[in-house]
Design a protein around this motif. Structure first.
Motif, PDB file in Angstrom:
ATOM      1  N   PRO A 159      24.728  16.527  32.262  1.00 57.00           N
ATOM      2  CA  PRO A 159      23.516  17.127  32.814  1.00 57.00           C
ATOM      3  C   PRO A 159      22.746  17.909  31.763  1.00 57.00           C
ATOM      4  O   PRO A 159      21.517  17.876  31.734  1.00 57.00           O
ATOM      5  N   LEU A 160      23.456  18.626  30.884  1.00 59.03           N
ATOM      6  CA  LEU A 160      22.774  19.366  29.820  1.00 59.03           C
ATOM      7  C   LEU A 160      22.029  18.412  28.899  1.00 59.03           C
ATOM      8  O   LEU A 160      20.902  18.671  28.497  1.00 59.03           O
ATOM      9  N   LEU A 194      18.869  17.228  30.687  1.00 53.69           N
ATOM     10  CA  LEU A 194      17.859  18.273  30.803  1.00 53.69           C
ATOM     11  C   LEU A 194      17.246  18.570  29.444  1.00 53.69           C
ATOM     12  O   LEU A 194      16.033  18.700  29.308  1.00 53.69           O
ATOM     13  N   ASN A 239      13.841  14.186  36.286  1.00 55.77           N
ATOM     14  CA  ASN A 239      14.774  15.236  36.693  1.00 55.77           C
ATOM     15  C   ASN A 239      14.000  16.319  37.446  1.00 55.77           C
ATOM     16  O   ASN A 239      13.213  17.061  36.864  1.00 55.77           O
ATOM     17  N   SER A 297      14.939  19.121  38.872  1.00 47.97           N
ATOM     18  CA  SER A 297      15.217  20.510  38.509  1.00 47.97           C
ATOM     19  C   SER A 297      14.491  20.890  37.224  1.00 47.97           C
ATOM     20  O   SER A 297      14.000  22.017  37.079  1.00 47.97           O
ATOM     21  N   ALA A 298      14.401  19.939  36.283  1.00 47.48           N
ATOM     22  CA  ALA A 298      13.660  20.207  35.050  1.00 47.48           C
ATOM     23  C   ALA A 298      12.172  20.368  35.340  1.00 47.48           C
ATOM     24  O   ALA A 298      11.506  21.254  34.798  1.00 47.48           O
ATOM     25  N   TYR A 307      21.310  18.507  40.642  1.00 43.20           N
ATOM     26  CA  TYR A 307      21.592  18.571  39.213  1.00 43.20           C
ATOM     27  C   TYR A 307      21.676  17.187  38.554  1.00 43.20           C
ATOM     28  O   TYR A 307      22.085  17.079  37.399  1.00 43.20           O
ATOM     29  N   VAL A 318      27.938  22.276  34.320  1.00 42.56           N
ATOM     30  CA  VAL A 318      26.647  22.686  34.874  1.00 42.56           C
ATOM     31  C   VAL A 318      26.644  24.182  35.163  1.00 42.56           C
ATOM     32  O   VAL A 318      25.701  24.901  34.816  1.00 42.56           O
ATOM     33  N   ASP A 365      26.392  26.418  32.028  1.00 43.72           N
ATOM     34  CA  ASP A 365      25.269  26.187  31.121  1.00 43.72           C
ATOM     35  C   ASP A 365      24.066  27.004  31.594  1.00 43.72           C
ATOM     36  O   ASP A 365      23.436  26.673  32.600  1.00 43.72           O
ATOM     37  N   ILE A 369      20.555  25.376  32.440  1.00 43.93           N
ATOM     38  CA  ILE A 369      20.290  24.612  33.663  1.00 43.93           C
ATOM     39  C   ILE A 369      20.052  25.582  34.802  1.00 43.93           C
ATOM     40  O   ILE A 369      20.918  26.417  35.113  1.00 43.93           O
ATOM     41  N   GLU A 370      18.894  25.501  35.431  1.00 42.88           N
ATOM     42  CA  GLU A 370      18.582  26.398  36.548  1.00 42.88           C
ATOM     43  C   GLU A 370      19.475  26.073  37.735  1.00 42.88           C
ATOM     44  O   GLU A 370      19.656  24.907  38.100  1.00 42.88           O
ATOM     45  N   LYS A 371      20.060  27.113  38.340  1.00 39.60           N
ATOM     46  CA  LYS A 371      20.934  26.945  39.487  1.00 39.60           C
ATOM     47  C   LYS A 371      20.159  27.270  40.767  1.00 39.60           C
ATOM     48  O   LYS A 371      19.265  28.115  40.772  1.00 39.60           O
TER      49      LYS A 371
END
Length: 486
Positions: free
Chosen positions: A14-15, A18, A141, A143-144, A440, A474, A477, A480-482
């Motif tokens: 995921p990182l 993103l 993505n 979330s991005a 994610y 995830v 990191d 990455i916005e949670k």
């Protein structure tokens, strides 16, 4: 069992995805696509501010009951549809309705299977479409996009008058907005209501004297009987969809252990994959692997090939969402009578009743913050959420939208759609889901793990360990916005 997996290409984390997404934004902007466009909102767009995408601005027309977003009837509108399992005709039909309502508008409904390659440069350049269907293997993505302030919130749509009376929100199935809601803000309108189930041929079951399974023991009994007839219980497509069985396992786990099982997964909990119910569910799948109930060769084929094996009689059951009938049109025999049943119970102490289902909304439609006609994008969605258009979608695709009571009792002659309707009615309020895989973008991380598992190369304990590692990466990191879990 199955073919050797190519281990030379490791899946992106995921990182990685993103970071790559952000690098592409910056690289394209630096190459002259217009860095200033990233900070500016086009006229009539989404009202992006320093805290990210805001709500959609009024379109410049007169606001009224019939025009709640103030659409400028002469403004052009561009919509991009993902041309996947549901096709694009439903979008074109909604475009015709928009044109009827705003005859002076130039309405363009385009389609593609390559959402990210085609649209990401346009986001960077500040000229995205007014509405797009962010779906498929090449989806952007979400979330991005949210963290970069590239999407508008859609709350005004839900509060607006429906074309059928009442508000749009009143017309929707319960829980259908949850998957598109990130930390309390609605960024995606997930249009298609999907029921995840075990699918089978009612004709074959009647011929064999089998009842639809209620428990996993029932599934295994059918597997033994099928094996004695030279038929596999399951097929799988390891190239791109082995994780359908991950979905089945998690569905059984939530059904066994209750909704907290799903919440712990959504929270990226450090012990999410060691919850008792998850352990039971993964062990159940392992029992089927060890019993040689999976059709050999699955590791090297796509899901559509596996599904073709299933509907042509080489396997008995297949876990999938309710898009499955439409996706297999042209391959499924006319007398197959495709039918679904809920995720099986693991034991008599199951937290949810047998009728409980995993139901959730998919096919996310999003309005870019820089859309030139964001108000038109909202209006297009309002049209899609009318019963007329929802029924048209159901007839075209044999799938449900999130609009309540939009399918007739005969389900247009579709046994699959009729069974979906029946499952929803039987489930009542006993509907569950989870969101972490979509929030994610974790599908690519789980597919190779499950390909190895279903091929008999690793055991359930290793699957859980590697799956937990995905969540841990995830969670730990900070880049990455949670998202909050209710």
């Amino acid at each position: 069992m199955g073919t050797e997996q190519d281990d030379t290409t490791m899946p992106l984390t995921p990182l990685d995805r993103l970071a790559a997404s952000r690098r592409r934004f910056l690289a394209l902007a630096g190459a002259g696509a217009g860095a200033s466009a990233l900070a500016a909102c086009a006229a009539g767009g989404g009202g992006k501010d320093s805290e990210g995408g805001g709500g959609v601005s009024e379109g410049g027309g007169e606001v009224s009951e019939d025009n709640p977003f103030g659409v400028d009837g002469s403004a052009p509108l561009e919509v991009v549809i993902f041309n996947g399992g549901f096709g694009d005709q439903y979008g074109k039909d909604a475009g015709k309705k928009y044109k009827e309502m705003y005859p002076e508008a130039d309405v363009q409904v385009n389609s593609t299977v390559d959402i990210q390659p085609e649209l990401q440069p346009r986001f960077v350049g500040g000229n995205p479409p007014d509405l797009f269907d962010n779906s498929g293997a090449q989806a952007m993505n979400s979330s991005a996009l949210i963290s970069e302030g590239q999407l508008s919130t859609l709350d005004a749509l839900i509060e607006a008058p429906s074309l059928d009376g009442g508000t749009v929100g009143d017309s929707l199935l319960p829980g259908s907005l949850d998957p598109g809601t990130y930390s309390g803000k609605l960024y995606s309108l997930n249009y298609v209501y999907t029921v995840f189930a075990l699918w089978y041929s009612a004709k074959q079951f009647n011929d064999m004297g089998w009842d639809a399974p209620v428990t996993w023991d029932d599934v295994m009994t059918i597997g033994e009987q099928a094996k004695s007839e030279g038929i596999s219980l399951f097929a799988f497509g390891g190239q791109n969809a082995a994780d359908y069985y991950h979905t089945l396992a998690l569905g059984m786990a939530v059904k066994q252990g209750g909704i907290d099982v799903a919440k712990n997964l959504d929270k990226l909990d450090a012990g999410a994959y060691e919850q008792d119910a998850v352990v039971q569910a993964f062990d159940a799948i392992e029992d089927a692997v060890k019993a040689d109930f999976f059709l050999s060769g699955g590791a090297g084929i796509k899901h559509t090939e596996a599904q073709a094996q299933w509907v042509t009689g080489k396997a008995v059951m297949y876990p999938s969402g309710s898009w499955i009938e439409n996706e297999q049109k042209g391959v499924t025999p006319d007398d197959y009578e495709m039918t679904g049943c809920p995720d099986p119970q693991l034991g008599s102490d199951s937290s949810f009743p047998a009728e409980a289902i995993r139901g959730t909304a998919g096919e996310p439609f999003q309005v870019p913050a820089d859309a030139a006609n964001g108000a038109g994008g909202l209006e297009f969605l309002r049209i899609m959420l009318s019963k007329e258009q929802a029924q048209n979608f159901a007839e075209l695709t044999s799938s449900l939208t999130i609009v309540k009571d939009s399918v007739p009792e005969d389900a247009f002659g579709s046994t699959a759609l009729a069974s979906v309707n029946s499952m929803i009615q039987d489930a009542g309020d006993n509907i569950y889901t989870w969101n972490f895989t979509d929030w994610y973008g974790l599908g690519p991380d789980f597919k190779p793990i499950w390909n190895e598992f279903l091929s008999g190369k690793i055991d359930a304990a290793e699957v859980r360990s590697r799956s937990q590692e995905v969540l841990d990466r995830v969670r730990e990191d900070d880049g990455i916005e949670k998202f909050d879990v209710a």
